[in-house]
Design a protein around this motif. Structure first.
Motif, PDB file in Angstrom:
ATOM      1  N   CYS A 162      13.913  63.732  21.154  1.00  0.00           N
ATOM      2  CA  CYS A 162      13.258  64.146  20.330  1.00  0.00           C
ATOM      3  C   CYS A 162      14.119  65.758  20.739  1.00  0.00           C
ATOM      4  O   CYS A 162      13.465  66.755  21.413  1.00  0.00           O
ATOM      5  CB  CYS A 162      12.464  63.963  20.499  1.00  0.00           C
ATOM      6  SG  CYS A 162      10.860  65.508  19.467  1.00  0.00           S
ATOM      7  N   LYS A 186      11.473  67.765  22.214  1.00  0.00           N
ATOM      8  CA  LYS A 186      10.395  68.449  23.084  1.00  0.00           C
ATOM      9  C   LYS A 186      11.818  68.843  24.378  1.00  0.00           C
ATOM     10  O   LYS A 186      10.990  69.658  24.874  1.00  0.00           O
ATOM     11  CB  LYS A 186      11.112  66.796  23.891  1.00  0.00           C
ATOM     12  CG  LYS A 186      10.035  66.662  25.610  1.00  0.00           C
ATOM     13  CD  LYS A 186      10.160  65.253  25.634  1.00  0.00           C
ATOM     14  CE  LYS A 186       9.640  65.061  27.132  1.00  0.00           C
ATOM     15  NZ  LYS A 186       9.857  63.801  27.431  1.00  0.00           N
ATOM     16  N   VAL A 211       8.494  65.817  13.783  1.00  0.00           N
ATOM     17  CA  VAL A 211       8.463  64.486  14.001  1.00  0.00           C
ATOM     18  C   VAL A 211       8.566  63.215  14.494  1.00  0.00           C
ATOM     19  O   VAL A 211       8.873  63.056  15.293  1.00  0.00           O
ATOM     20  CB  VAL A 211      10.522  63.954  13.651  1.00  0.00           C
ATOM     21  CG1 VAL A 211      10.196  62.803  13.013  1.00  0.00           C
ATOM     22  CG2 VAL A 211      10.842  65.126  12.843  1.00  0.00           C
ATOM     23  N   CYS A 266       6.945  59.437  21.291  1.00  0.00           N
ATOM     24  CA  CYS A 266       5.791  60.069  21.578  1.00  0.00           C
ATOM     25  C   CYS A 266       4.928  59.835  22.570  1.00  0.00           C
ATOM     26  O   CYS A 266       4.018  60.256  23.151  1.00  0.00           O
ATOM     27  CB  CYS A 266       5.777  60.102  20.562  1.00  0.00           C
ATOM     28  SG  CYS A 266       6.100  61.117  19.485  1.00  0.00           S
ATOM     29  N   CYS A 307       5.820  60.988  25.987  1.00  0.00           N
ATOM     30  CA  CYS A 307       5.556  62.303  25.836  1.00  0.00           C
ATOM     31  C   CYS A 307       4.728  63.006  26.086  1.00  0.00           C
ATOM     32  O   CYS A 307       3.273  62.895  26.571  1.00  0.00           O
ATOM     33  CB  CYS A 307       6.957  62.892  24.466  1.00  0.00           C
ATOM     34  SG  CYS A 307       6.917  64.514  24.882  1.00  0.00           S
ATOM     35  N   LYS A 345       2.486  64.471  23.426  1.00  0.00           N
ATOM     36  CA  LYS A 345       2.114  63.691  22.780  1.00  0.00           C
ATOM     37  C   LYS A 345       1.014  64.023  21.803  1.00  0.00           C
ATOM     38  O   LYS A 345       0.686  64.029  20.501  1.00  0.00           O
ATOM     39  CB  LYS A 345       1.759  62.488  23.055  1.00  0.00           C
ATOM     40  CG  LYS A 345       0.911  61.478  22.404  1.00  0.00           C
ATOM     41  CD  LYS A 345       0.989  60.077  23.393  1.00  0.00           C
ATOM     42  CE  LYS A 345      -0.526  60.202  23.816  1.00  0.00           C
ATOM     43  NZ  LYS A 345      -0.891  59.001  24.893  1.00  0.00           N
ATOM     44  N   CYS A 393       1.208  67.138  18.812  1.00  0.00           N
ATOM     45  CA  CYS A 393       2.286  66.819  18.262  1.00  0.00           C
ATOM     46  C   CYS A 393       1.102  65.745  17.487  1.00  0.00           C
ATOM     47  O   CYS A 393       1.799  66.225  16.122  1.00  0.00           O
ATOM     48  CB  CYS A 393       3.557  66.317  18.446  1.00  0.00           C
ATOM     49  SG  CYS A 393       4.764  67.806  19.383  1.00  0.00           S
TER      50      CYS A 393
HETATM   51  S1  SF4 Z   1       5.405  64.686  20.832  1.00  0.00           S
HETATM   52 FE1  SF4 Z   1       6.019  65.946  20.118  1.00  0.00          FE
HETATM   53  S2  SF4 Z   1       7.439  66.676  21.605  1.00  0.00           S
HETATM   54 FE2  SF4 Z   1       7.520  64.359  21.926  1.00  0.00          FE
HETATM   55  S3  SF4 Z   1       8.382  63.411  21.692  1.00  0.00           S
HETATM   56 FE3  SF4 Z   1       6.899  63.026  19.811  1.00  0.00          FE
HETATM   57  S4  SF4 Z   1       7.706  64.819  18.487  1.00  0.00           S
HETATM   58 FE4  SF4 Z   1       8.548  64.866  20.005  1.00  0.00          FE
END
Ligand code: SF4
Length: 577
Positions: A21, A24, A191, A196, A199, A202, A205
C-alpha cells in the motif's frame, strides 16, 4: 533494531510496505507515526527474533572468521559479518548476516545477504526486503549480489534469485524519493485492501474510509475498478448504488462463470434489501453437517476440526483438537468416523479452505475421501454473484452477523484465531484453547444460519418484503398501479414478439430505383394495382327492344347505344395496326 528517522533516508521497511500500500509506505517514511501495533505482525516479529537468535548462535559456533558488521570488517574480508545495518545512496537496510562469496569488481570482497524470518513459507514482502539489501550492497561493493538467502522458521535456507527484483526496487525507491520534496506532499488517499487487517494504521484508515463512504469499503472493489468509477465521477458507495439499472434477463451461455456486480452490492446496502440474481439451490435434509476447520496455513497444519451435527431438532458441536502436529492424524480419523455416521447428510462449509485441507489431509494420511467429497456443499458458491446481502463483505463472519449470529469474542476473525493459537502454543493457557473452540462452534452456527436463509430464499423469496430480484424487480404498487404494470408488460411482451430483429431496418435504395410507373411501393397502404395502358376498344351495345322477363312486352327505346371502353385483348394487341 531501534533507529532514528531521517526523512531523506529510505528504509527497507518503507519499500516492502509500498508493495502492499503506497499510503502505508508514505506514513512510515514521511511521518513518525507508527500506528497501533498489530497482534499478528508482533507475533511474526517475535518468532523472527527467536529464529534469529538461534541462527546467530549457530553461525558463531560453526565459523571462525566472523564478527559483527562494521565498515572496517566489511572491507577487510571477514568471512561472515552479522547484524549488518547498511546504508548507501540514501537507502538503509538491515540483514542478519553477510557471507563472503568472492571478489566484486574493484572491491576486494563480495558478500551475499541473509535475512532470518518468522514464517515457515516465503512471502513476497520478505524477498523484496532482501532485494533492498542487495541494492544497498551494490552501492557498497560495486555489483549487486545475484542471490540472497532467507532462513525460515524450520531453519531451512532458501536461496533466492534477486536479479529480477532490482528493477522493482529502483522504481519504488524513485517513487518514495519523490515524497521528500518541500512543501511536504499529502499522503496517498485511503484505499482499503487485503493488507489492512495486518497493518498498524488499520483503525485510522478504516475510520477515514467510513467517513468518506469510500468505494474501497466494499471488499471486492479493486484499485482498477476504483479508477474506472472515479473517471465517471463516482466516489462513494451511495453514488455507486445509483448506477445499477435492472435489465431484462439476457439469455446466458451455459457455462458462463458467475459475475459479482459491485453496483448491485451497493444498491443492496442502500436499500437494506437482499437481491437475488440466481435462486439458491439448497435442499434441506433431516440430518445436516456443518464443517469448519481451523489451521495454520503457514505450516499446513489443521489443529481444530469442528463439526456441527443437526439431527432433526437436536444440534451438537464436535471439536477435534490437536495439541501438536503429531496429533493431526488422530483428529482427522475421528472426523472421518463421525462424518461416516451420517452417510447421507450433506456437509456444508464456506470457501475453499476446507476442501483444500481435506484433500491435503487425505493425501498425507492415505484416506479415501470420495464419499466425503461428494457430500461437500460450498455455501460461498451459492452466494457469490447469486445473492447480494446488504453488507460490504462476503465473509462468513459478516454474513453471520447480518443473519443474527454472534461471537463471544468481539474481535473474533480468522487472523485473530492465529494469534490465539500462537499464544496457546507459547503458554498452553486453557483460555486460548477455549476461545478457539467457541470461535469454531460459532462459525459452524453461522454456517447453519446461512444455510437456513438460503433455503428460505429458494422457497419464500416472493413473499419476503426485504428480498428482491435483480433482473425482474418486484412491483409493489396499488391495485391501479398493478393494472398499469400488467398492461405495460403486455405491450412490452408483444412489441418484442412482433419485432424479431433488434434493430430498425430501411428498405434498400435499389428497390425504389427499380420501381416503375405511378403509385406507392408494394406493401405501402397507398399501393393499388394500375391497369396496364394498351390499345383500347370501344364496345357499343344496342339497347334491347323486348323485355327478357316479360315476353312480348316492348321496352322504351333509350335512343342511343350503351358504350364501354375495354382494355385491348391479346388478339387485338397482336393485330398489326
Ligand atoms: S490500513 Fe491504511 S495504510 Fe494500512 S494498508 Fe490499509 S489503507 Fe494502507
Amino acid at each position: 533494531m531501534s533507529r532514528t528517522i531521517h526523512t531523506n533516508v529510505i528504509h527497507a521497511e518503507a519499500v516492502s510496505a509500498y508493495s502492499h500500500c503506497p499510503r502505508k509506505a508514505f506514513l512510515l517514511h514521511c511521518t513518525e507515526d507508527r500506528g497501533t501495533p498489530n497482534d499478528y505482525a508482533y507475533i511474526i516479529g517475535n518468532r523472527a527474533s527467536a529464529n534469529r537468535a538461534s541462527h546467530l548462535a549457530h553461525l558463531y559456533r560453526t565459523n571462525t572468521s566472523i564478527c559483527s558488521y562494521n565498515d572496517r570488517a566489511f572491507s577487510s574480508g571477514i568471512a561472515v559479518l552479522t547484524e549488518a545495518n547498511l546504508e548507501a545512496a540514501n537507502v538503509a537496510a538491515y540483514c542478519d548476516n553477510l557471507r563472503i562469496i568472492g571478489q566484486s569488481g574493484d572491491h576486494p570482497v563480495a558478500y551475499e545477504p541473509t535475512i532470518v524470518v518468522g514464517t515457515y513459507r516465503l512471502e513476497k514482502e520478505q524477498i523484496l526486503s532482501l532485494s533492498v539489501v542487495g541494492y544497498v550492497l551494490e552501492q557498497l561493493q560495486g555489483r549487486p549480489p545475484a542471490t540472497g538467502c532467507l532462513i525460515t522458521l524450520d531453519g531451512e535456507c532458501h536461496r533466492v534469485n534477486l536479479q529480477p527484483m532490482y528493477k522493482t526496487v529502483s522504481s519504488i525507491l524513485e517513487c518514495i524519493g519523490g515524497w521528500c520534496g518541500d512543501p511536504p506532499m499529502q499522503p496517498p488517499p485511503v484505499v482499503l485492501n487485503k493488507h489492512c487487517p495486518y497493518c498498524s494504521f488499520k483503525n485510522v484508515c478504516s475510520q477515514q474510509a467510513e467517513e468518506a463512504d469510500d468505494l474501497s469499503l466494499l471488499d471486492r472493489m479493486t484499485p482498477k475498478a476504483i479508477r474506472r468509477y472515479h473517471s465517471k465521477g463516482i466516489f462513494t458507495v451511495k453514488q455507486l448504488s445509483f448506477l445499477f439499472k435492472p435489465r431484462w434477463r439476457r439469455r446466458r451461455r451455459a457455462a458462463q462463470p458467475p459475475h459479482f456486480d459491485l453496483e448491485i452490492q451497493a444498491l443492496a446496502i442502500r436499500t437494506g434489501k437482499i437481491y437475488i440474481q440466481t435462486v439458491p439451490e439448497i435442499q434441506r435434509s433431516d440430518v445436516e453437517l456443518f464443517l469448519d476447520i481451523e489451521g495454520v496455513p503457514d505450516q499446513q497444519f489443521s489443529y481444530l476440526i469442528g463439526l456441527l451435527v443437526r439431527d432433526c431438532e437436536a444440534v451438537t458441536h464436535c471439536a477435534f483438537w490437536a495439541d501438536t502436529m503429531k496429533e493431526e492424524e488422530s483428529i482427522w480419523r475421528m472426523f472421518i468416523e463421525k462424518a461416516e455416521e451420517y452417510p447421507d447428510a450433506p456437509i456444508y462449509h464456506y470457501g475453499s479452505y476446507e476442501v483444500r485441507a481435506i484433500e491435503s489431509l487425505a493425501k498425507r494420511f492415505g484416506t479415501d475421501v470420495t464419499c466425503i467429497r461428494e457430500r461437500l456443499v460450498n455455501l460461498n458458491s451459492q452466494v457469490y454473484g447469486a445473492v447480494y446481502f446488504p453488507v460490504r463483505s462476503d465473509s462468513l463472519n459478516v454474513f453471520g452477523k447480518f443473519l443474527g449470529a454472534s461471537w463471544t469474542a468481539p474481535d473474533a476473525s480468522g487472523l485473530q484465531s492465529l494469534v490465539w493459537r500462537y499464544r496457546w502454543e507459547m503458554a498452553s493457557e486453557a483460555e486460548y484453547k477455549q476461545k478457539l473452540i467457541s470461535y469454531n462452534a460459532e462459525d459452524c452456527q453461522a454456517l447453519r444460519l446461512l444455510t437456513e436463509k438460503l433455503a428460505t430464499l429458494r422457497t419464500d423469496a416472493d413473499a419476503e418484503l426485504n428480498v428482491d430480484y435483480v433482473d425482474q424487480p418486484k412491483q409493489n404498487a396499488t391495485s391501479l398501479g398493478t393494472e398499469l404494470h400488467v398492461a405495460l408488460d403486455h405491450v412490452i411482451r408483444y412489441a418484442s414478439l412482433n419485432y424479431p430483429k433488434s434493430g430498425i431496418f430501411f428498405r434498400p435504395k435499389t428497390d425504389a430505383a427499380k420501381k416503375k410507373g405511378p403509385g406507392a411501393l408494394k406493401g405501402h397502404q397507398a399501393y393499388q394495382r394500375t391497369v396496364p395502358v394498351g390499345r383500347r376498344t370501344m364496345i357499343r351495345v344496342a339497347p334491347k327492344r323486348n323485355c327478357p322477363k316479360h315476353k312480348g312486352q316492348r321496352l322504351q327505346a333509350p335512343g342511343k347505344d350503351a358504350e364501354k371502353v375495354s382494355p385491348s385483348t391479346t388478339a387485338e394487341r397482336n393485330r398489326p395496326s
